[in-house]
Design a protein around this motif. Structure first.
Motif, PDB file in Angstrom:
ATOM      1  N   ILE A 156       0.858  -1.207   0.000  1.00 28.78           N
ATOM      2  CA  ILE A 156       0.000   0.000   0.000  1.00 28.78           C
ATOM      3  C   ILE A 156       0.885   1.246   0.000  1.00 28.78           C
ATOM      4  N   MET A 157       1.935   1.245   0.847  1.00 29.95           N
ATOM      5  CA  MET A 157       2.822   2.412   0.938  1.00 29.95           C
ATOM      6  C   MET A 157       3.612   2.592  -0.350  1.00 29.95           C
ATOM      7  N   LYS A 158       4.057   1.444  -0.920  1.00 29.79           N
ATOM      8  CA  LYS A 158       4.846   1.498  -2.169  1.00 29.79           C
ATOM      9  C   LYS A 158       3.996   2.092  -3.295  1.00 29.79           C
ATOM     10  N   GLU A 159       2.723   1.681  -3.338  1.00 26.56           N
ATOM     11  CA  GLU A 159       1.817   2.200  -4.375  1.00 26.56           C
ATOM     12  C   GLU A 159       1.623   3.711  -4.217  1.00 26.56           C
ATOM     13  N   ARG A 160       1.516   4.165  -2.957  1.00 24.13           N
ATOM     14  CA  ARG A 160       1.323   5.602  -2.713  1.00 24.13           C
ATOM     15  C   ARG A 160       2.544   6.402  -3.187  1.00 24.13           C
ATOM     16  N   SER A 216      -4.714  13.845   2.231  1.00 19.20           N
ATOM     17  CA  SER A 216      -5.051  12.440   1.996  1.00 19.20           C
ATOM     18  C   SER A 216      -5.071  12.189   0.492  1.00 19.20           C
ATOM     19  N   LEU A 217      -4.783  10.953   0.103  1.00 23.66           N
ATOM     20  CA  LEU A 217      -4.789  10.619  -1.333  1.00 23.66           C
ATOM     21  C   LEU A 217      -6.179  10.207  -1.810  1.00 23.66           C
ATOM     22  N   ALA A 218      -7.140  10.113  -0.903  1.00 23.08           N
ATOM     23  CA  ALA A 218      -8.487   9.669  -1.281  1.00 23.08           C
ATOM     24  C   ALA A 218      -9.136  10.672  -2.227  1.00 23.08           C
ATOM     25  N   ASN A 219      -9.790  10.170  -3.282  1.00 15.35           N
ATOM     26  CA  ASN A 219     -10.509  11.059  -4.205  1.00 15.35           C
ATOM     27  C   ASN A 219     -12.018  10.864  -4.059  1.00 15.35           C
ATOM     28  N   ASP A 223     -11.313   5.986  -4.357  1.00 19.60           N
ATOM     29  CA  ASP A 223     -10.000   5.384  -4.651  1.00 19.60           C
ATOM     30  C   ASP A 223      -8.905   6.328  -4.179  1.00 19.60           C
ATOM     31  N   GLU A 224      -7.655   5.900  -4.402  1.00 20.56           N
ATOM     32  CA  GLU A 224      -6.518   6.767  -4.081  1.00 20.56           C
ATOM     33  C   GLU A 224      -5.864   7.249  -5.361  1.00 20.56           C
ATOM     34  N   SER A 225      -5.575   8.553  -5.430  1.00 18.87           N
ATOM     35  CA  SER A 225      -4.902   9.096  -6.625  1.00 18.87           C
ATOM     36  C   SER A 225      -4.090  10.325  -6.217  1.00 18.87           C
ATOM     37  N   PHE A 226      -3.101  10.682  -7.039  1.00 18.30           N
ATOM     38  CA  PHE A 226      -2.275  11.865  -6.781  1.00 18.30           C
ATOM     39  C   PHE A 226      -2.152  12.638  -8.091  1.00 18.30           C
ATOM     40  N   GLU A 227      -2.701  13.861  -8.101  1.00 18.88           N
ATOM     41  CA  GLU A 227      -2.716  14.671  -9.325  1.00 18.88           C
ATOM     42  C   GLU A 227      -1.412  15.460  -9.465  1.00 18.88           C
ATOM     43  N   ALA A 228      -0.975  15.660 -10.713  1.00 15.65           N
ATOM     44  CA  ALA A 228       0.233  16.468 -10.961  1.00 15.65           C
ATOM     45  C   ALA A 228      -0.008  17.930 -10.585  1.00 15.65           C
TER      46      ALA A 228
END
Length: 429
Positions: A156-160, A216-219, A223-228
């Motif tokens: 989970i941490m690696k994916e983040r 938080s990465l929650a959208n 799900d979890e996502s990180f925008e540029a």
């Protein structure tokens, strides 16, 4: 009521007189005016040991963070200037850093010391092995699944971290911790990681780099996502050693110009006093730049206003005359106190000062006595001199505001007509 209305009238006339007759535009005086205003501000403080050095540092730092708002007005946000303190060396070895400096170091020595074209991720959560929240119980019936659960926690941490790196992040700042496992992934990706960054610093970096603090990465979809779009940008981020500490420096910030000042001194008390004095002089420079007007210092404004308001009081035929005359008399406390503090003959100096300002205001040929309207106290030699020519100047905005605030405070006290005192308890013998 008569006293209050008299005070209000005196305040209005005083501010009007400062703006119309005593203030001088900075454009006519140039950069020298800014340095002189900074020097005047620090004249009674610890930085007066080397006023030229610190005054030019204050002026350069404020000019470096100039920004123009939507109305086309120039603003100088002092919050974009970070003041750092480091023990050791003399105060003369303090310096200005072109960029935003952070009193933190890389989380690991294996990380690069410099990153060019930096994309900065600003996080407000832990980069440590994922753990279940408090109160969540997982009941495992099959012992072989235990390892699978542990592996998933690591994944989970690696994916983040992968999400951030794929978005383009190469500098990661977090207000919480970074553990060894996460550090390993950041080192492999060639990123700089920095932990335990103060919240205030984080907000400033977000402002100057155009980034966004991610809690938080929650959208919205769960799900979890990180925008540029969350990433801040800077031309370069590098680590530099200073004394016992390392500094992380952000240069060429994208959205707003930033600056930092590194103060050196013998101990904590000296550094704190230096910081206060430098902040005062930078605020003074900011006021001069934003209002674009200065007035002579050394008690010149107060003496001039005292004469003007006394003459103005004589033109009134109402009760307010007495209140305005007293207001004028009270203004002389400033030049008197200045003279007493410098161990000069206060009565004689204030009398000479008033005579100069009386000539400047009463003469039929005002051009002849124009210089006398800037007469103030020279406390080094114990004489009267032209403060404007000597470079003893203050922002006119500060002068007008201090008179307004003092008047309001006096009026507030005058409105109080009853006082309740509590009788002391009788001590039992």
């Amino acid at each position: 009521t008569s006293i209050i209305s008299g005070y209000r009238l005196a305040q209005k006339e005083a501010v009007k007189y400062i703006n119309e007759r005593l203030s001088t535009k900075v454009d006519k005086l140039g950069r020298e005016a800014l340095i002189n205003a900074a020097k005047t501000s620090m004249s009674s403080k610890i930085l007066n040991l080397d006023p030229d050095f610190f005054a030019s540092m204050a002026v350069d730092s404020v000019l470096a963070v100039k920004s123009v708002n939507s109305l086309g007005q120039a603003k100088y946000p002092l919050k974009a200037i970070n003041i750092l303190k480091a023990h050791g060396k003399s105060s003369g070895e303090s310096r200005r850093i072109n960029g935003y400096a952070l009193n933190n170091q890389r989380a690991s020595q294996a990380m690069p010391t410099t990153v060019n074209k930096a994309k900065i991720a600003l996080l407000d959560y832990d980069l440590r092995k994922f753990k279940m929240s408090l109160g969540v119980q997982v009941i495992v019936t099959d012992p072989t699944k235990l390892q699978a659960i542990r592996d998933r926690e690591e994944d989970i941490m690696k994916e983040r971290i992968d999400m951030m790196i794929k978005a383009g992040a190469n500098v990661v700042l977090t207000t919480k911790g970074i553990d060894d496992m996460c550090m390993k992934y950041l080192v492999e990706a060639g990123c700089i990681g920095c932990r335990r960054v103060k919240k205030d610093d984080m907000k400033r970096i977000a402002k100057v780099t155009g980034g966004q603090i991610v809690v938080s990465l929650a959208n919205m979809d769960g799900d979890e996502s990180f925008e540029a779009a969350y990433l801040g940008a800077a031309e370069s981020v590098y680590e530099e050693r200073c004394g016992d500490n390392e500094l992380l420096i952000f240069e060429g910030c994208a959205s707003q110009r930033a600056g930092s000042i590194l103060l050196r001194g013998a101990n904590e008390y000296t550094l704190d006093e230096m910081e206060r004095a430098l902040h005062d002089s930078m605020s003074c420079v900011k006021r001069v730049l934003e209002s674009n007007d200065v007035v002579p210092g050394g008690g010149a404004v107060e003496a001039s206003l005292s004469i003007y308001l006394e003459n103005f009081a004589h033109t009134l035929g109402s009760r307010e005359q007495m209140a305005i005359a007293e207001f004028a008399q009270a203004l002389l406390v400033i030049p008197k106190t200045l003279a007493i503090n410098a161990a000069c003959d206060a009565t004689e100096l204030v009398a000479k000062l008033r005579a100069d300002h009386h000539h400047a205001q009463q003469e039929k040929d005002p051009a002849k006595f124009k210089e006398r309207s800037s007469s103030g106290l020279n406390l080094t030699s114990g004489a009267i001199h032209n403060c404007l020519a000597a470079g003893v100047i203050e922002p006119s905005m500060s002068k007008a505001k201090s008179i307004s605030f003092a008047t309001e405070a006096a009026i507030t006290i005058l409105r109080i007509d009853d006082m309740i005192t509590i009788a002391k308890k009788e001590e039992q013998g």
